[in-house]
Structure formats: structure tokens, C-alpha cells
Design an enzyme around this catalytic site. Structure first.
Site, PDB file in Angstrom:
ATOM      1  N   ARG A 166      42.350  41.510  41.336  1.00 47.86           N
ATOM      2  CA  ARG A 166      40.883  41.592  41.230  1.00 47.86           C
ATOM      3  C   ARG A 166      40.333  42.937  41.721  1.00 47.86           C
ATOM      4  O   ARG A 166      39.228  42.996  42.290  1.00 47.86           O
ATOM      5  CB  ARG A 166      40.206  40.456  42.021  1.00 47.86           C
ATOM      6  CG  ARG A 166      40.584  39.064  41.590  1.00 47.86           C
ATOM      7  CD  ARG A 166      40.028  38.707  40.213  1.00 47.86           C
ATOM      8  NE  ARG A 166      40.371  37.343  39.865  1.00 47.86           N
ATOM      9  CZ  ARG A 166      41.503  37.018  39.231  1.00 47.86           C
ATOM     10  NH1 ARG A 166      42.360  37.949  38.839  1.00 47.86           N
ATOM     11  NH2 ARG A 166      41.758  35.764  38.935  1.00 47.86           N
ATOM     12  N   SER A 218      33.857  31.779  40.192  1.00 48.19           N
ATOM     13  CA  SER A 218      34.476  31.473  41.478  1.00 48.19           C
ATOM     14  C   SER A 218      33.874  32.370  42.539  1.00 48.19           C
ATOM     15  O   SER A 218      33.879  33.597  42.398  1.00 48.19           O
ATOM     16  CB  SER A 218      35.984  31.717  41.406  1.00 48.19           C
ATOM     17  OG  SER A 218      36.562  30.733  40.586  1.00 48.19           O
ATOM     18  N   GLU A 310      34.616  36.716  46.129  1.00 47.40           N
ATOM     19  CA  GLU A 310      34.993  37.415  44.897  1.00 47.40           C
ATOM     20  C   GLU A 310      33.727  38.017  44.274  1.00 47.40           C
ATOM     21  O   GLU A 310      33.768  39.054  43.626  1.00 47.40           O
ATOM     22  CB  GLU A 310      35.646  36.419  43.920  1.00 47.40           C
ATOM     23  CG  GLU A 310      36.165  37.063  42.661  1.00 47.40           C
ATOM     24  CD  GLU A 310      37.083  36.149  41.851  1.00 47.40           C
ATOM     25  OE1 GLU A 310      37.995  35.533  42.443  1.00 47.40           O
ATOM     26  OE2 GLU A 310      36.869  36.046  40.641  1.00 47.40           O
TER      27      GLU A 310
HETATM   28  C1  FAD Z   1      31.654  30.802  34.491  1.00 43.11           C
HETATM   29  C2  FAD Z   1      32.385  32.001  35.022  1.00 43.11           C
HETATM   30  C3  FAD Z   1      33.763  32.033  34.970  1.00 43.11           C
HETATM   31  C4  FAD Z   1      34.472  33.146  35.443  1.00 43.11           C
HETATM   32  N1  FAD Z   1      35.819  33.149  35.356  1.00 43.11           N
HETATM   33  C5  FAD Z   1      36.506  34.223  35.820  1.00 43.11           C
HETATM   34  C6  FAD Z   1      37.922  34.256  35.728  1.00 43.11           C
HETATM   35  O1  FAD Z   1      38.564  33.340  35.235  1.00 43.11           O
HETATM   36  N2  FAD Z   1      38.565  35.355  36.203  1.00 43.11           N
HETATM   37  C7  FAD Z   1      37.894  36.413  36.747  1.00 43.11           C
HETATM   38  O2  FAD Z   1      38.541  37.388  37.149  1.00 43.11           O
HETATM   39  N3  FAD Z   1      36.533  36.399  36.842  1.00 43.11           N
HETATM   40  C8  FAD Z   1      35.831  35.350  36.403  1.00 43.11           C
HETATM   41  N4  FAD Z   1      34.473  35.329  36.484  1.00 43.11           N
HETATM   42  C9  FAD Z   1      33.763  36.464  37.100  1.00 43.11           C
HETATM   43  C10 FAD Z   1      33.235  37.495  36.094  1.00 43.11           C
HETATM   44  O3  FAD Z   1      33.037  36.931  34.848  1.00 43.11           O
HETATM   45  C11 FAD Z   1      34.170  38.648  35.923  1.00 43.11           C
HETATM   46  O4  FAD Z   1      34.381  39.259  37.143  1.00 43.11           O
HETATM   47  C12 FAD Z   1      33.622  39.675  34.909  1.00 43.11           C
HETATM   48  O5  FAD Z   1      34.688  40.497  34.539  1.00 43.11           O
HETATM   49  C13 FAD Z   1      32.470  40.513  35.432  1.00 43.11           C
HETATM   50  O6  FAD Z   1      31.952  41.278  34.354  1.00 43.11           O
HETATM   51  P1  FAD Z   1      30.410  41.627  34.217  1.00 43.11           P
HETATM   52  O7  FAD Z   1      30.249  42.516  33.051  1.00 43.11           O
HETATM   53  O8  FAD Z   1      29.572  40.408  34.230  1.00 43.11           O
HETATM   54  O9  FAD Z   1      30.184  42.466  35.559  1.00 43.11           O
HETATM   55  P2  FAD Z   1      28.929  42.421  36.528  1.00 43.11           P
HETATM   56  O10 FAD Z   1      28.862  41.084  37.164  1.00 43.11           O
HETATM   57  O11 FAD Z   1      27.715  42.914  35.855  1.00 43.11           O
HETATM   58  O12 FAD Z   1      29.392  43.506  37.593  1.00 43.11           O
HETATM   59  C14 FAD Z   1      30.514  43.285  38.410  1.00 43.11           C
HETATM   60  C15 FAD Z   1      30.906  44.627  39.049  1.00 43.11           C
HETATM   61  O13 FAD Z   1      31.391  45.493  38.042  1.00 43.11           O
HETATM   62  C16 FAD Z   1      30.653  46.710  38.033  1.00 43.11           C
HETATM   63  N5  FAD Z   1      30.535  47.161  36.642  1.00 43.11           N
HETATM   64  C17 FAD Z   1      30.141  46.452  35.552  1.00 43.11           C
HETATM   65  N6  FAD Z   1      30.208  47.219  34.443  1.00 43.11           N
HETATM   66  C18 FAD Z   1      30.676  48.432  34.833  1.00 43.11           C
HETATM   67  C19 FAD Z   1      30.956  49.647  34.157  1.00 43.11           C
HETATM   68  N7  FAD Z   1      30.787  49.786  32.832  1.00 43.11           N
HETATM   69  N8  FAD Z   1      31.410  50.695  34.884  1.00 43.11           N
HETATM   70  C20 FAD Z   1      31.600  50.588  36.228  1.00 43.11           C
HETATM   71  N9  FAD Z   1      31.348  49.460  36.922  1.00 43.11           N
HETATM   72  C21 FAD Z   1      30.883  48.388  36.232  1.00 43.11           C
HETATM   73  C22 FAD Z   1      29.311  46.377  38.660  1.00 43.11           C
HETATM   74  O14 FAD Z   1      28.755  47.526  39.289  1.00 43.11           O
HETATM   75  C23 FAD Z   1      29.726  45.350  39.691  1.00 43.11           C
HETATM   76  O15 FAD Z   1      30.174  46.013  40.834  1.00 43.11           O
HETATM   77  C24 FAD Z   1      33.748  34.243  35.999  1.00 43.11           C
HETATM   78  C25 FAD Z   1      32.344  34.202  36.042  1.00 43.11           C
HETATM   79  C26 FAD Z   1      31.670  33.094  35.557  1.00 43.11           C
HETATM   80  C27 FAD Z   1      30.164  33.084  35.596  1.00 43.11           C
END
Ligand code: FAD
Length: 320
Positions: A166, A218, A310
Site C-alpha cells: 500500500r 477499509s 489506510e
Molecule cells: C468500497 C471501497 C473499496 C476499496 N477497496 C480497496 C481494495 O480492495 N484495495 C485497496 O488497496 N484499496 C481499496 N480501497 C481504497 C481506494 O479505493 C484506493 O486506495 C484507491 O486506489 C484510491 O484512489 P483515488 O483515486 O480515489 O485516490 P484518492 O482517494 O483521491 O487519493 C488517495 C491519495 O492518492 C493521492 N493521489 C490521487 N491521485 C493522484 C495523482 N494523480 N498523483 C499523485 N497523487 C495522487 C491523493 O493525494 C491521496 O493522497 C477501497 C475504497 C472503497 C471506497
């Protein structure tokens, strides 16, 4: 143009959060550079404490403070999907679900583990998102990013991204960089096999996760089995899973501390999956934080294990 006082609730999967004092949605690399130029000018006339930038992807891993964020939020909506032989190049703002559909249409296999993973590809790379034994790093070939201070464009190979559980270089060191494009090395397969594999994961998530409520996935990282104190090891052996190394699911620890269904204000430890804290409708960030603290204290008291978030906190005093 940079907007003022934009509600972050609408960009949060949690449907929680106050306003961003300044907000910009970048749909291309050029728009991002224009925004940074405008910000340089604007910053000259704003207080020091507001001269900060937060990069937003899909908002699926974040708890925004009810007080909002007193700086600039840049939402990365850089799109674009193309195939170069067996490589797939995606704009960082592409939703993982759209990338998966594209792999299916192009009969390219390797990302099926991400079926049902919400958020953008940029967010997945930064946190090395993973599920079902797969991780974002597994098929990653190259990442292109922009240093928002120097405006330098950087290309990193998989190895240079320093991926770990992660985490990645973008989370640990390259904090001034915005991921722009991601290049995956995939393998040819057939559409039906890819589709079935993706759908299987989506179905599993529908059954196991409380997707009927706003949530942020999570809340806690699973706990490496190595960190379990000796006297609990035997009791926990039955719960060990590989993710991608031996861990005790945080959900199990929370369940065992009898916090399933525990409510503070309008947020609750999900009854369906105890590592999810769901927003029942009018959830506040302070209530989520209070429930997180209660869980951490309870697990520590009972099992001498320190749970680690997380999700990340943005704005207000959530990080204190
Ligand atoms: C229902 C649900 C299920 C999930 N299941 C999983 C799972 O199975 N496994 C898992 O690992 N995670 C899971 N997650 C967590 C989440 O979906 C992941 O971590 C996802 O990859 C985050 O992406 P995001 O675009 O929403 O990032 P955001 O939530 O918008 O941002 C997360 C971080 O990434 C940074 N960021 C985003 N885009 C960029 C970019 N282009 N450049 C630099 N930094 C950036 C942001 O600054 C922030 O620090 C889940 C979430 C939900 C709601």
C-alpha cells in the site's frame, strides 16, 4: 480558472467534508500547468498557512474534515486510454473501472484483480492498491509524473517507483509529484475470460462490502502476522490470510473487540464488514475520527496491536 469555496463533499466517496478554499479540476497536463501558474500569482496575496496544495483523485481513500481545506485542491481528471502492442497507457484520472473495461475490449489481461476497485489509476499507483492477491505494481511498466515545484516531467520504471505494501515512492518521497500517465505491461488473453474474472471480483465485493452506504473502503491496514504478540499467535492462526504476505485482517480484530455495529453520531462500524466505517447519512468527520480512535484503543488494550489507518485525513485538525 481556480474556483473558490468549493464543497469537497461532492468529491468524497464518504459524502463528508467542508469546502476547499481554492479548487481546480485539471483535465489535461496543460491545464494542470496553467493552474500552477495561476496559483503562483494568487499565492502572493494569501496567508502563508493557505499556500498548500492537495492532489485529489477519486476521493475514495480520504476523510475530508468538516472544516474543509484552507489551501488549493487540484482534482486530477486527466483522461486518455491507448494501447501500444501489449502495453496500456492510461491518464491518471481514468477510473479503474473504465481502465478495466478497456482491457476487456482490447483482450489484455493482468489487471482483473482490480475488479470493483473504486477510484482513479493515479490514486491506485500512489497507494499501490491491491486486492485478491494482486497489486497495482504487478503489471506496471512506467509512470510519468510532474514535479509541481520544478515543473519537471519524470518517467519512472517499476523498480524506481519503490512499491511496497500500500505504498510507493509517490507516497513516501516524491511528495511534490502528480502522477500524469501510467503504462502497464499486460498479456493477450480472451475477452470472456477477462470479463468473467473481473465480474467475479465485483460480485464478491457487492456481497461482502457495505456498498449501500457512503464509505471509504477499509479504514485500517491489515496487520502483518509478524506483529502479533506471541501469546495471541495460536488464537489467530485460523484467521491468517495472504495479502500479499501473511496478515491478520483488521476486520477480524475489530470484530473480536465487539465493536461491530458501534455508532458515534451518524457513522457506524459496518455490520457487514467491520473494517468499514459507514456514513448513515449525516456523518461528520469528527465522529469518524472518534470511532477510529475508539477502535485503535480497544484493539491495543485487548491485543497489544497498533492498528494503522489506510485512509488519509485531509484538512481541519484531523491529523493532530
Ligand atoms: C468500497 C471501497 C473499496 C476499496 N477497496 C480497496 C481494495 O480492495 N484495495 C485497496 O488497496 N484499496 C481499496 N480501497 C481504497 C481506494 O479505493 C484506493 O486506495 C484507491 O486506489 C484510491 O484512489 P483515488 O483515486 O480515489 O485516490 P484518492 O482517494 O483521491 O487519493 C488517495 C491519495 O492518492 C493521492 N493521489 C490521487 N491521485 C493522484 C495523482 N494523480 N498523483 C499523485 N497523487 C495522487 C491523493 O493525494 C491521496 O493522497 C477501497 C475504497 C472503497 C471506497
Amino acid at each position: 480558472m481556480i474556483d473558490k469555496n468549493v464543497s469537497l463533499k461532492q468529491f468524497s466517496n464518504y459524502k463528508i467534508g467542508g469546502n476547499a478554499q481554492y479548487f481546480f479540476e485539471a483535465k489535461t497536463k496543460e491545464e494542470l500547468l496553467d493552474c500552477l501558474k495561476e496559483w503562483e500569482e494568487l499565492s502572493k496575496s494569501i496567508p502563508e498557512k493557505s499556500k498548500k496544495i492537495f492532489i485529489l483523485g477519486g476521493g475514495t481513500n480520504i476523510l475530508f474534515a468538516d472544516e474543509g481545506f484552507d489551501g488549493l485542491v487540484i482534482k486530477i481528471s486527466i483522461k486518455g486510454l491507448r494501447v501500444d502492442e501489449e502495453n496500456l497507457i492510461a491518464g491518471a484520472g481514468e477510473l479503474v473501472s473504465d481502465v478495466l473495461n478497456f482491457t476487456k475490449e482490447n483482450e489484455l489481461s493482468g489487471l482483473e484483480w482490480a475488479g470493483g476497485l473504486p477510484g482513479t489509476i493515479g490514486g491506485a499507483v500512489r497507494g499501490n492498491a491491491g486486492a485478491f492477491g494482486g497489486e497495482t505494481k504487478d503489471n506496471l511498466f512506467e509512470v510519468e509524473s510532474l514535479n509541481i515545484e520544478t515543473k519537471e516531467i519524470i518517467k519512472r520504471s517499476n523498480k524506481d517507483c519503490s512499491f511496497s505494501y500500500r505504498s510507493s515512492v509517490f507516497k513516501e518521497k516524491a511528495l511534490n509529484e502528480v502522477i500524469l500517465f501510467v503504462n502497464f505491461k499486460l498479456v493477450k488473453s480472451n475477452k470472456k475470460a477477462i470479463e468473467d474474472s473481473i465480474n467475479e471480483k465485483i460480485e464478491y465485493r457487492k456481497q461482502k462490502h457495505p456498498l449501500e452506504y457512503p464509505n471509504t473502503g477499509s479504514v485500517f491496514k491489515n496487520v502483518s502476522f509478524d506483529l502479533v504478540p506471541d501469546r495471541f499467535r495460536e488464537e489467530f492462526l485460523a484467521y491468517v490470510k495472504n495479502d500479499p504476505f501473511p496478515v491478520i485482517p483488521a476486520a477480524k480484530l475489530i470484530f473480536l473487540t465487539d465493536l461491530r455495529g458501534k455508532k458515534i453520531g451518524d457513522v457506524m462500524v459496518s455490520e457487514k464488514h467491520t473494517n468499514f466505517i459507514v456514513n448513515l447519512g449525516n456523518g461528520k468527520s469528527q465522529d469518524v475520527k472518534a470511532l477510529i480512535n475508539l477502535i485503535k484503543e480497544s484493539v491495543k488494550r485487548k491485543y497489544e496491536i497498533n492498528l494503522q489507518e489506510e485512509i488519509m485525513y485531509v484538512g481541519g485538525d484531523l491529523n493532530e
